[in-house]
Design a protein around this motif. Structure first.
Motif, PDB file in Angstrom:
ATOM      1  N   TYR A   1      20.342  22.282   7.734  1.00  0.00           N
ATOM      2  CA  TYR A   1      20.988  21.248   8.679  1.00  0.00           C
ATOM      3  C   TYR A   1      21.522  20.219   7.887  1.00  0.00           C
ATOM      4  N   LEU A   2      22.620  19.554   8.200  1.00  0.00           N
ATOM      5  CA  LEU A   2      23.227  18.674   7.557  1.00  0.00           C
ATOM      6  C   LEU A   2      23.386  17.345   8.563  1.00  0.00           C
ATOM      7  N   ASN A   3      23.151  16.080   8.251  1.00  0.00           N
ATOM      8  CA  ASN A   3      23.664  15.172   8.844  1.00  0.00           C
ATOM      9  C   ASN A   3      25.115  14.695   8.672  1.00  0.00           C
ATOM     10  N   SER A   4      25.492  13.518   8.989  1.00  0.00           N
ATOM     11  CA  SER A   4      26.972  13.218   8.974  1.00  0.00           C
ATOM     12  C   SER A   4      27.692  13.147   7.489  1.00  0.00           C
ATOM     13  N   MET A   5      26.722  12.433   6.670  1.00  0.00           N
ATOM     14  CA  MET A   5      26.973  12.315   5.159  1.00  0.00           C
ATOM     15  C   MET A   5      27.159  13.878   4.617  1.00  0.00           C
ATOM     16  N   GLY A   6      26.197  14.499   4.939  1.00  0.00           N
ATOM     17  CA  GLY A   6      25.918  15.935   4.610  1.00  0.00           C
ATOM     18  C   GLY A   6      26.995  16.836   4.734  1.00  0.00           C
ATOM     19  N   THR A   7      27.439  16.531   6.043  1.00  0.00           N
ATOM     20  CA  THR A   7      28.656  17.478   6.667  1.00  0.00           C
ATOM     21  C   THR A   7      29.808  17.253   6.020  1.00  0.00           C
ATOM     22  N   SER A   8      30.381  15.940   5.731  1.00  0.00           N
ATOM     23  CA  SER A   8      31.426  15.686   5.144  1.00  0.00           C
ATOM     24  C   SER A   8      31.343  16.155   3.531  1.00  0.00           C
ATOM     25  N   TYR A   9      30.290  16.041   2.947  1.00  0.00           N
ATOM     26  CA  TYR A   9      30.096  16.544   1.773  1.00  0.00           C
ATOM     27  C   TYR A   9      30.536  18.026   1.515  1.00  0.00           C
ATOM     28  N   MET A  10      29.990  18.744   2.279  1.00  0.00           N
ATOM     29  CA  MET A  10      29.878  20.107   2.310  1.00  0.00           C
ATOM     30  C   MET A  10      31.205  20.617   2.746  1.00  0.00           C
ATOM     31  N   PHE A  11      31.631  20.165   3.726  1.00  0.00           N
ATOM     32  CA  PHE A  11      33.261  20.300   4.206  1.00  0.00           C
ATOM     33  C   PHE A  11      34.195  20.103   3.087  1.00  0.00           C
ATOM     34  N   GLU A  12      34.157  19.140   2.179  1.00  0.00           N
ATOM     35  CA  GLU A  12      34.948  19.076   1.168  1.00  0.00           C
ATOM     36  C   GLU A  12      34.654  20.110   0.175  1.00  0.00           C
ATOM     37  N   GLY A  13      33.448  20.625  -0.035  1.00  0.00           N
ATOM     38  CA  GLY A  13      32.909  21.715  -0.931  1.00  0.00           C
ATOM     39  C   GLY A  13      33.434  22.891  -0.497  1.00  0.00           C
ATOM     40  N   ILE A  14      33.577  23.101   0.801  1.00  0.00           N
ATOM     41  CA  ILE A  14      34.079  24.518   1.340  1.00  0.00           C
ATOM     42  C   ILE A  14      35.502  24.659   0.544  1.00  0.00           C
ATOM     43  N   ILE A  15      36.398  23.547   0.767  1.00  0.00           N
ATOM     44  CA  ILE A  15      37.800  23.694   0.244  1.00  0.00           C
ATOM     45  C   ILE A  15      37.546  23.720  -1.442  1.00  0.00           C
TER      46      ILE A  15
ATOM     47  N   ARG B   1      43.560  12.519   3.354  1.00  0.00           N
ATOM     48  CA  ARG B   1      42.550  12.801   2.957  1.00  0.00           C
ATOM     49  C   ARG B   1      42.515  14.611   2.943  1.00  0.00           C
ATOM     50  N   LEU B   2      42.651  15.143   4.078  1.00  0.00           N
ATOM     51  CA  LEU B   2      42.631  16.185   4.272  1.00  0.00           C
ATOM     52  C   LEU B   2      43.773  17.033   3.705  1.00  0.00           C
ATOM     53  N   LYS B   3      44.955  16.364   3.670  1.00  0.00           N
ATOM     54  CA  LYS B   3      46.254  16.958   2.894  1.00  0.00           C
ATOM     55  C   LYS B   3      46.074  16.874   1.359  1.00  0.00           C
ATOM     56  N   GLU B   4      45.106  16.102   1.035  1.00  0.00           N
ATOM     57  CA  GLU B   4      45.055  16.128  -0.545  1.00  0.00           C
ATOM     58  C   GLU B   4      44.066  17.356  -0.933  1.00  0.00           C
ATOM     59  N   LEU B   5      43.113  17.739  -0.257  1.00  0.00           N
ATOM     60  CA  LEU B   5      42.161  18.751  -0.266  1.00  0.00           C
ATOM     61  C   LEU B   5      42.839  20.172  -0.167  1.00  0.00           C
ATOM     62  N   ILE B   6      43.645  20.274   0.971  1.00  0.00           N
ATOM     63  CA  ILE B   6      44.262  21.268   0.988  1.00  0.00           C
ATOM     64  C   ILE B   6      45.341  21.629  -0.298  1.00  0.00           C
ATOM     65  N   SER B   7      46.116  20.392  -0.338  1.00  0.00           N
ATOM     66  CA  SER B   7      47.147  20.566  -1.756  1.00  0.00           C
ATOM     67  C   SER B   7      46.414  20.979  -2.791  1.00  0.00           C
ATOM     68  N   GLU B   8      45.241  20.414  -3.094  1.00  0.00           N
ATOM     69  CA  GLU B   8      44.449  20.791  -4.059  1.00  0.00           C
ATOM     70  C   GLU B   8      43.840  22.163  -4.285  1.00  0.00           C
ATOM     71  N   GLY B   9      43.445  22.710  -2.923  1.00  0.00           N
ATOM     72  CA  GLY B   9      43.050  24.244  -2.870  1.00  0.00           C
ATOM     73  C   GLY B   9      44.525  24.880  -3.386  1.00  0.00           C
ATOM     74  N   ILE B  10      45.688  24.573  -2.813  1.00  0.00           N
ATOM     75  CA  ILE B  10      46.724  25.508  -3.166  1.00  0.00           C
ATOM     76  C   ILE B  10      46.969  25.710  -4.587  1.00  0.00           C
ATOM     77  N   ARG B  11      46.979  24.514  -5.149  1.00  0.00           N
ATOM     78  CA  ARG B  11      47.146  24.488  -6.595  1.00  0.00           C
ATOM     79  C   ARG B  11      46.151  25.371  -7.363  1.00  0.00           C
ATOM     80  N   ASN B  12      44.881  25.513  -6.894  1.00  0.00           N
ATOM     81  CA  ASN B  12      44.155  26.376  -7.521  1.00  0.00           C
ATOM     82  C   ASN B  12      44.101  27.612  -6.868  1.00  0.00           C
ATOM     83  N   GLY B  13      45.179  28.095  -6.134  1.00  0.00           N
ATOM     84  CA  GLY B  13      45.506  29.506  -5.818  1.00  0.00           C
ATOM     85  C   GLY B  13      44.829  30.152  -4.535  1.00  0.00           C
ATOM     86  N   VAL B  14      44.312  29.057  -3.756  1.00  0.00           N
ATOM     87  CA  VAL B  14      43.528  29.335  -2.619  1.00  0.00           C
ATOM     88  C   VAL B  14      44.595  29.387  -1.489  1.00  0.00           C
TER      89      VAL B  14
END
Length: 258
Positions: A4-18, A37-50
């Motif tokens: 189970y995750l609270n608000s802070m844990g949700t945000s942390y784990m979501f970013e970790g998914i990417i 922020r979401l665009k930055e995460l997606i762009s980083e994932g794309i650069r990593n071949g995801v």
């Protein structure tokens, strides 16, 4: 087991998914907005071949955001009016959450989530994967690209194709049922080919090279090796077809062929 995750844990784990993904990320949210922020995460994932598979269910996506998503060949964007789930996963973890992506990273919102690990709770993870695959197969046909979540792109580049089979109807015509599964943890050749981004013809050619099948007088059949890895040969209205374990280790077969 689920965590189970609270608000802070949700945000942390979501970013970790990417950020911790190595192959793919699936983002499912009824509301979608691509903030900075979401665009930055997606762009980083794309650069990593995801590769990203994104589904949303409410037509509130701004044109500029939609154009940005569609401009990325590493992103498959789908719309389905039936989607109300908030689900985010990569090849190892899954986040089932109250958090939608239209107001991601707004600190004042209270969120509750459950986090699943494929290693620690494989049954639950695979159940989510199957439902997610079904969501994408049943999504609006003008947007859908059939895919299966858990594929590694291990076939040689010349064996791969850019376009995965285009609709659930194609898979169904190849003896794939409405769930895309044959039962007993096995899938049809068409689904396995889609999973590995190749064609049925190329995959069967590869299986022949790997010694899983053989051909005599125009008839293809399983070898002892093919039976040993869990292959099955069955007959249907459109002729014989093959079933394969959904977790068939293609990477190991590639190494053996090489």
């Amino acid at each position: 087991m689920a965590k189970y995750l609270n608000s802070m844990g949700t945000s942390y784990m979501f970013e970790g998914i990417i950020t911790k993904a190595t192959r793919h990320v699936v983002l499912i949210s009824p509301y979608l907005s691509i903030n900075k922020r979401l665009k930055e995460l997606i762009s980083e994932g794309i650069r990593n071949g995801v590769r990203f598979y994104i589904m949303y269910g409410m037509q509130e996506l701004k044109k500029s955001e939609k154009d940005w998503l569609l401009s990325k060949p590493q992103i498959t964007l789908n719309y389905s009016e039936d989607v109300n789930a908030k689900c985010y996963l990569n090849e190892k973890h899954c986040l089932l959450s109250s958090m939608s992506l239209h107001k991601y990273a707004e600190a004042h919102l209270t969120e509750m989530s459950f986090f699943l690990s494929k290693t620690e709770d494989p049954a639950s993870y695979q159940a989510v994967v199957k439902d997610v695959a079904r969501l994408f197969r049943n999504a609006e046909k003008q947007n859908i690209q059939v895919f299966s979540i858990d594929f590694p792109p291990v076939l040689h580049p010349e064996q791969q194709v850019e376009d995965i089979p285009a609709s659930h109807d194609i898979l169904r015509s190849m003896h794939v049922d409405k769930d895309g599964l044959a039962g007993g943890g096995k899938v049809h050749t068409a689904m396995l080919a889609a999973r590995h981004r190749t064609t049925v013809k190329q995959l069967m050619k590869f299986f022949r090279l790997a010694g899983l099948t053989q051909e005599a007088e125009g008839q293809v059949s399983l070898t002892e090796k093919g039976l040993a890895v869990g292959g099955e040969q069955r007959s249907g209205q459109q002729g014989d077809y093959f079933l394969w374990p959904e977790d068939l280790d293609i990477e190991l077969l590639v190494e053996e062929v090489e």
